[in-house]
Structures are given as structure tokens and as C-alpha cells.
Design a protein around this motif. Structure first.
Motif, mmCIF file in Angstrom:
data_model
loop_
_atom_site.group_PDB
_atom_site.id
_atom_site.type_symbol
_atom_site.label_atom_id
_atom_site.label_comp_id
_atom_site.label_asym_id
_atom_site.label_seq_id
_atom_site.Cartn_x
_atom_site.Cartn_y
_atom_site.Cartn_z
ATOM 1 N N GLY A 1 43.922 32.754 28.888
ATOM 2 C CA GLY A 1 43.122 33.378 29.933
ATOM 3 C C GLY A 1 43.882 34.515 30.571
ATOM 4 O O GLY A 1 44.877 35.024 30.031
ATOM 5 N N ALA B 1 44.954 35.393 37.825
ATOM 6 C CA ALA B 1 44.152 35.897 38.948
ATOM 7 C C ALA B 1 44.940 35.690 40.249
ATOM 8 O O ALA B 1 46.035 36.227 40.403
ATOM 9 N N MET C 1 46.720 31.342 39.296
ATOM 10 C CA MET C 1 45.507 30.762 38.731
ATOM 11 C C MET C 1 45.191 31.486 37.418
ATOM 12 O O MET C 1 45.044 32.714 37.399
ATOM 13 N N ARG D 1 42.530 32.077 34.763
ATOM 14 C CA ARG D 1 41.093 31.950 34.513
ATOM 15 C C ARG D 1 40.839 31.934 33.005
ATOM 16 O O ARG D 1 41.201 32.873 32.282
ATOM 17 N N THR D 2 40.265 30.861 32.504
ATOM 18 C CA THR D 2 40.032 30.677 31.077
ATOM 19 C C THR D 2 38.625 31.142 30.702
ATOM 20 O O THR D 2 37.805 31.470 31.571
ATOM 21 N N LYS E 1 36.528 28.063 34.235
ATOM 22 C CA LYS E 1 37.415 27.356 35.153
ATOM 23 C C LYS E 1 38.786 28.012 35.164
ATOM 24 O O LYS E 1 39.169 28.711 34.225
ATOM 25 N N ALA E 2 39.521 27.732 36.214
ATOM 26 C CA ALA E 2 40.875 28.270 36.358
ATOM 27 C C ALA E 2 41.877 27.123 36.318
ATOM 28 O O ALA E 2 41.640 26.037 36.893
ATOM 29 N N TYR F 1 35.923 30.134 42.310
ATOM 30 C CA TYR F 1 35.586 29.634 40.980
ATOM 31 C C TYR F 1 36.052 28.187 40.856
ATOM 32 O O TYR F 1 36.830 27.684 41.685
ATOM 33 N N VAL G 1 38.013 24.860 39.417
ATOM 34 C CA VAL G 1 39.428 24.641 39.135
ATOM 35 C C VAL G 1 39.570 23.341 38.342
ATOM 36 O O VAL G 1 38.906 22.330 38.647
#
Length: 343
Positions: free
Chosen positions: A78, A81, A102, A104-105, A109-110, A177, A179
Motif C-alpha cells: 500500500g 498516509a 498508516m 493504506r492497502t 483498510k489501513a 478510513y 483500520v
């Protein structure tokens, strides 16, 4: 002798004992089971190879995190972020903070990624920037922290950009978003990034897999519950014995010596008061009456003496004095009689 056990008061005591002893035994057995589970988990963890030496697997295949997957290498792809600093974390006996980003994929989700540790305070700290663009990270998988985790700060009130606990429940309120309910820590500095100055954070052992203080607390609680059960039984036997002894004394007519002596003394005092009051009154009355009768007899004798002289003649002076003295004696006897009768 033991009929008192059927009284309402003893029904309540017996019911309490019947319920308390099984409850104490149950709680002691449960605490002992918790201790045995921790010992078993510790033995299994020692027999298994180091999780970090196993082959890495995609993140989704290792979720949810448990005692088996905790510490296993997880792979995720990812872009980095938001960034947070986690203060109050210790490494090599030094105080510092984690640097968390974080990731982000593609799933939306992160994944929280601890890129490393830096010494000092998190306030106004200069942190190496995270790599840009799409990256693939391989880190040791960890379960979300809770209030019992080491180094966690649950007091709140941290400055902006800082985080007290690494958990999905905390981060979901800070980012827009979803997690993952897990996080990873990089075992070595980032390849091609600028985080070479940070030290890698080693993965922690899964919670409940070691013989820590909590395990021995379970063992101590086990002993306490069994002691409570024995104490309840001991106090019941003691109360029954005291009640039986009291019932036996009542049946035999036995009373304490102090109580018997006190009753005898009070009875003797009352009898003495009655005798003294009864004797003083009648005797005093009789004495006054005797004196009154004696005075009356003297007055009669005086009048008889006055009658002896001739009719119309004056009585001799001596006789008048005698009569006067007798009259005064009668008055004195009357006053004595009144005093004797208590009037």
C-alpha cells in the motif's frame, strides 16, 4: 440439644454456609485452571520455533491475531498516509517513542506500521519521512494493544499527532478510513527509505503466553479461595459448639457464679430493708402508747388525792404543786407518745 439448628436464625446461617463453601471451591478451581493454562501456553511457546523465522504470509491469511499467529511475518502492500508518534515507550532501558504510519492497502483498510523507535521526547521531535509511493512491507504481526499492555498511556490529553495506545478502536476515531485490528513492527530499517536512523522494535510475546506476574497472581488467588472455604466451615462448627454448650447449661440449670452471687446479695438487701422498716414502726408506736397510759394513770392518782380533803376546803399548796407537776408530766408523756407514733 441440637434442636436450635432448626430455628429460623440457624436456617439462615446454614443456608449461607451451604452456598458459600461451593462458591469458594468453584472460584479456587477456576483460578487454578487459569494458572495451569498459562503454564501450558508457556511450555508450548517454548517448544515452537521463533515466529519471526517462519515464512511470511499475506496479512489477510493471518488474521485474526491469536497466540499462534502473533509474531508471524505478515506482508502488506500500500501507500503510507497519516503519521503518529507513540510516546512513553522503552527500548534497551531508554525512554523514547515509536514512529507509526498508516499503510493504506488496496482493500481500503489501513494497517498501522511501527517503522521504528527514537530516543527522547515525542514533542517537537524530528522524524525521518516515510517512503513515498506504493511500498510492500514485511513486519511481525501484533495484536491491538489494550489498557493492560506495557507502556500504554490511557490518560488521554496528548498533543495532536500523538497516540497513547496502538489499537483499531483508538485509531478509527483519528483517521477517516477503516483500520485493521492489528499492527506490524518492521524487524529492520526500511529498504530505500529514510528511516535508517530509527531502531527496529522487537515483537512482543502474545499476551498470556508466559509465566508473568499475572500467572502467579492466579495461583495466589487459588489459595485464598480455598482458605475462605475452610474459614467458613470452621466458624460454623464453632458457632454450633457454643450454641450447644449454652443449651446444655440451660438444661442442667447451670448459671455463671457472678450472676448467682449478685442475685443473693440483692435479695438479702431487700429483706434487711423490710425488717428494719417493719420493726422500727410498731415498736415506736407501742412505746408511745405505754407512756400515754402511764401519764393517764398519774393524772387519775392526782385527782384522787384532791378528793381526799374536806369538801369546800382548799387543797394544800403541796397538793396543788403535785397536781401541776403530774399535769406537766402527762403533757410530756403525750408529746413523747406523739413523737413515738411518728406524727
Amino acid at each position: 440439644m441440637y434442636r436450635f439448628l432448626l430455628t429460623p436464625r440457624w436456617w439462615g446461617i446454614n443456608l449461607f454456609v451451604v452456598l458459600a463453601i461451593p462458591f469458594c471451591v468453584f472460584m479456587g478451581t477456576w483460578q487454578l485452571g487459569r494458572f495451569e493454562d498459562r503454564v501450558q501456553s508457556h511450555e508450548q511457546a517454548e517448544k515452537q520455533p521463533d515466529p519471526s523465522t517462519r515464512a511470511a504470509k499475506p496479512l489477510d491469511e493471518l488474521l485474526p491475531v491469536d497466540k499462534v499467529t502473533s509474531g508471524r511475518p505478515a506482508v502488506a502492500t500500500g501507500t503510507y498516509a497519516d503519521q503518529f508518534l507513540v510516546p512513553g515507550r522503552e527500548l534497551d532501558d531508554r525512554q523514547g517513542f515509536y514512529v507509526l504510519n498508516m499503510l493504506r492497502t488496496d482493500s481500503g483498510k489501513a494497517l498501522p506500521v511501527v517503522r521504528g523507535w527514537l530516543p527522547g521526547s515525542a514533542s517537537d521531535a524530528k522524524v525521518p519521512a516515510a517512503p513515498r509511493g506504493e511500498v510492500t512491507v514485511t513486519g511481525d504481526l501484533q495484536a491491538s494493544e489494550n489498557a493492560r499492555s506495557k507502556g500504554v498511556d490511557v490518560r488521554g490529553g496528548l498533543p495532536g499527532g500523538q497516540l497513547g495506545m496502538i489499537s483499531a478502536a483508538t485509531l478509527v476515531n483519528l483517521v477517516p478510513y477503516d483500520v485493521y485490528d492489528a499492527w506490524v513492527t518492521l524487524p529492520k530499517p526500511e529498504a530505500g527509505g529514510t528511516g535508517g536512523e530509527m531502531k527496529p522494535v522487537p515483537a512482543a510475546a502474545p499476551e498470556g503466553s508466559g509465566l508473568d506476574l499475572k500467572a502467579f497472581q492466579n495461583l495466589g488467588y487459588t489459595g485464598e479461595w480455598f482458605v475462605f472455604a475452610g474459614f467458613v466451615l470452621f466458624m460454623w462448627f464453632r458457632l454450633v459448639r457454643r450454641e450447644a454448650e449454652a443449651a446444655r447449661d440451660v438444661a442442667l440449670g447451670l448459671v455463671p457464679d457472678g450472676a448467682e452471687a449478685g442475685s443473693e446479695e440483692s435479695g438479702a438487701g431487700a429483706a434487711g430493708a423490710e425488717e428494719s422498716s417493719g420493726a422500727a414502726g410498731p415498736e415506736g408506736s407501742e412505746t408511745g402508747a405505754d407512756r400515754l397510759e402511764a401519764g393517764a394513770g398519774g393524772s387519775e392518782a392526782g385527782s384522787d388525792g384532791a378528793d381526799v380533803g374536806p369538801v369546800g376546803s382548799e387543797a394544800p399548796a403541796g397538793s396543788q404543786d403535785a397536781v401541776g407537776s403530774q399535769g406537766s408530766g402527762v403533757a410530756g408523756d403525750v408529746r413523747a407518745a406523739e413523737a413515738g407514733s411518728g406524727r
